[in-house]
Scaffold this motif. Structure first.
Motif, PDB file in Angstrom:
ATOM      1  N   MET A   1      25.091 -14.241 -35.912  1.00 41.87           N
ATOM      2  CA  MET A   1      25.738 -13.197 -36.788  1.00 41.87           C
ATOM      3  C   MET A   1      24.753 -12.818 -37.959  1.00 41.87           C
ATOM      4  SD  MET A   1      28.573 -12.012 -35.989  1.00 41.87           S
ATOM      5  CE  MET A   1      29.762 -12.572 -34.268  1.00 41.87           C
TER       6      MET A   1
ATOM      7  N   SER B   1      30.953 -11.274 -40.426  1.00 41.92           N
ATOM      8  CA  SER B   1      31.248 -12.012 -39.218  1.00 41.92           C
ATOM      9  C   SER B   1      32.672 -12.023 -38.882  1.00 41.92           C
ATOM     10  CB  SER B   1      30.238 -13.367 -39.031  1.00 41.92           C
ATOM     11  OG  SER B   1      30.687 -14.361 -39.921  1.00 41.92           O
TER      12      SER B   1
ATOM     13  N   GLN C   1      31.166 -20.458 -35.032  1.00 36.52           N
ATOM     14  CA  GLN C   1      31.461 -19.843 -36.302  1.00 36.52           C
ATOM     15  C   GLN C   1      31.162 -20.761 -37.610  1.00 36.52           C
ATOM     16  OE1 GLN C   1      33.382 -20.458 -33.700  1.00 36.52           O
ATOM     17  NE2 GLN C   1      35.350 -21.067 -34.159  1.00 36.52           N
TER      18      GLN C   1
ATOM     19  N   TYR D   1      34.282 -10.925 -35.350  1.00 33.82           N
ATOM     20  CA  TYR D   1      34.851 -11.972 -34.191  1.00 33.82           C
ATOM     21  C   TYR D   1      35.948 -11.511 -33.664  1.00 33.82           C
ATOM     22  CZ  TYR D   1      31.851 -15.855 -36.348  1.00 33.82           C
ATOM     23  OH  TYR D   1      31.060 -16.481 -36.809  1.00 33.82           O
TER      24      TYR D   1
ATOM     25  N   TYR E   1      35.238  -8.402 -31.250  1.00 33.87           N
ATOM     26  CA  TYR E   1      33.646  -8.856 -30.848  1.00 33.87           C
ATOM     27  C   TYR E   1      33.052  -7.601 -29.779  1.00 33.87           C
ATOM     28  CZ  TYR E   1      29.696 -11.560 -29.719  1.00 33.87           C
ATOM     29  OH  TYR E   1      28.406 -11.989 -29.685  1.00 33.87           O
TER      30      TYR E   1
END
Length: 547
Positions: A386, A426, A355, A430, A433
């Motif tokens: 992403m 994104s 991330q 997350y 997901y």
């Protein structure tokens, strides 16, 4: 060296290694020209660093008067280090590629703490971009990099560099020689044309053939310095760079080399034999080779997918069914990598895709085309999983606005900026997901497929124009790159709006003929999580049968 000093040195090296992993951990994948489907040399880079604001940099070509100086600011911190003389001529650089299709990436591995020289002028990042402005080929880049640091000093920790041009791919490792020394040790090895290589915050070069002057380059003191420090006493032929200067420990293997293992595991049958090395717990495990010959050739798309890897289908796969993956089975974990419970230390896996990526690229380098057309840096401004990579040609002199947005920075949001819009999307995906990622994946893959489908025809037109009107062809390449990047941004902004409208308040609005309806479904827990919850809570939340 006495035993106590040896132990202290090993502990310091482990601390440096862990520091590099936690703070600015990155991944590079490299593909030789005979290992790619179209004859390209390919090199990729994920710039992974919390707090980093990713953008596509640009340094215009220029000529400089004798005596003109270049100020050096630390690439990570912005701290002023000093200045060096400018080169008489400097080349156009866009991102991590220059107009001659030279591309450079890096990963930090730390190594022995006592080797760091904070008095050096050049840090690893500044060294990369200064070199891209001064070198045309990978071999010339190695010469430029090493001559600069040997004269002005190197102030970073141990570093692995990917240095590639349309004909050759090299891996180089470099470290200082202690406080105030203004000295360095380094070694560089050419990756065979039919091989793939990778590095990920753990030193990778072991033994090397000092007699192979064509494919192995090194500093004169590469071994003598280790002997002077008492770190090596054997024969030159037995000298291992990484075992001397950055010995792999548990974190170096599990958090770093495991990423290399995962990439190699996709492309060579039987690579499971090196799994014990990647797991990091067996001190006698067989070490991985520096490179492998893949079972099949790789494309740009293959490398992009490599940058999106979460160890899927392997023993290291982030278990999306355990509590760490949350309700919606995300293959991501909070950081730092290590955490304590009741005094015992535990860890999360560290995959390639993470991330905290600020930007990511895959450079495609092709020797058979005019250089401004042959070099493409496929660029993305967030976690590689992403984002859609968009093509940026190496001769470009204008950045897409979304990759270089006035006013946007690490603490200033702009919906004109790709870093912020991609992160906006994104970070909605997350925590949900398994529910929302398929939407992003569909858009990501469709855009990339369209770029690949258009590439050959567009480049044919560009080459035809290049033959008769080179400036017009360069403008055409620049305009195309801007168009595709801005198209991506527009699609991502639409995706952001779609996600908040469709998935608001943990519900999911139904669709018909591509239109979101007002009717809301409430899907509740995924079955796997519901079973886990019931197992954990027992009958406490069970509804009585005679309700």
């Amino acid at each position: 060296m006495n035993i106590s000093k040896q132990i202290n040195t090993i502990v310091l090296a482990a601390i440096m290694s862990a520091s590099a992993i936690e703070s600015s951990a990155c991944t590079n994948l490299i593909v030789g020209k005979k290992a790619s489907v179209d004859g390209s040399v390919l090199v990729s880079y994920n710039a992974d660093d919390y707090g980093m604001f990713g953008h596509l940099c640009h340094y215009p070509a220029g000529t400089h008067k004798k005596g003109e100086m270049r100020k050096i600011f630390d690439w990570d911190t912005g701290e002023y280090h000093g200045e060096i003389p400018e080169a008489p001529v400097t080349y156009n650089v866009i991102g991590n590629i220059n107009e001659f299709q030279l591309s450079i990436g890096e990963t930090t591995y730390g190594g022995r703490e006592e080797m760091v020289d904070t008095t050096g002028i050049l840090d690893y990042g500044s060294l990369i971009y200064v070199t891209l402005q001064r070198a045309k080929t990978a071999r010339e880049a190695i010469s430029v990099m090493t001559s600069l640091v040997e004269k002005y000093g190197y102030c970073s920790e141990g570093e692995t560099f990917s240095i590639c041009d349309p004909n050759e791919a090299w891996i180089m490792e470099m470290m200082g020689t202690g406080p105030g020394s203004k000295g360095v040790v380094w070694v560089a090895m050419r990756i065979p044309d039919n091989a793939i290589c990778a590095h990920a915050n753990q030193s990778r070069i072991g033994k090397f053939d000092m007699k192979d002057k064509k494919n192995v380059l090194y500093s004169k003191n590469v071994i003598s310095y280790a002997r002077k420090m008492g770190w090596f006493t054997g024969k030159d032929a037995d000298f291992s760079w990484k075992n001397t200067y950055a010995r792999p420990d548990f974190s170096g293997r599990r958090f770093c080399d495991a990423r290399v293992w995962s990439f190699f595991n996709h492309y060579q049958k039987g690579f499971d034999r090196y799994l014990p090395w990647a797991l990091g717990k067996d001190p006698n495990a067989e070490d991985m080779p520096l490179w492998i010959i893949p079972d099949r050739k790789l494309s740009v798309h293959d490398v992009e997918m490599g940058m999106r890897d979460h160890y899927e289908g392997t023993a290291l796969a982030l278990d999306t069914t355990n509590v760490g993956g949350g309700i919606y089975q995300m293959p991501y974990r909070p950081t730092p990598l290590q955490f304590k419970v009741d005094g015992k230390t535990y860890f999360n896996e560290r995959p390639i895709s993470t991330q905290q990526t600020a930007f990511s690229f895959v450079s495609q380098l092709r020797s058979w085309m005019p250089r401004e057309i042959g070099g493409v840096i496929w660029f993305g401004n967030d976690d590689a999983n992403m984002v859609t990579y968009t093509p940026v040609y190496c001769g470009n002199t204008v950045q897409p606005e979304c990759y270089n947005t006035p006013g946007a920075d690490a603490v200033t949001f702009s919906d004109k900026n790709a870093f912020w819009v991609c992160n906006w999307v994104s970070n909605m995906v997350y925590p949900r997901y398994s529910q929302i990622f398929p939407e992003l994946q569909t858009l990501r893959d469709s855009l990339e497929a369209s770029y690949f489908a258009q590439q050959a025809d567009f480049e044919k037109k560009a080459m035809n124009l290049y033959a008769t009107d080179k400036p017009a062809a360069l403008r055409m390449l620049n305009d195309y790159s801007v168009e595709k990047a801005q198209q991506m941004l527009a699609e991502w902004k639409n995706l952001a709006v779609r996600i908040i409208v469709k998935y608001n308040d943990m519900g999911v609005k139904q669709e018909k003929d591509g239109k979101i309806l007002k009717k809301v479904m409430r899907p509740g827990y995924p079955e796997s999580f519901a079973r886990k919850l019931v197992k954990e809570t027992g009958d406490w939340y069970a509804v009585p049968e005679n309700k």
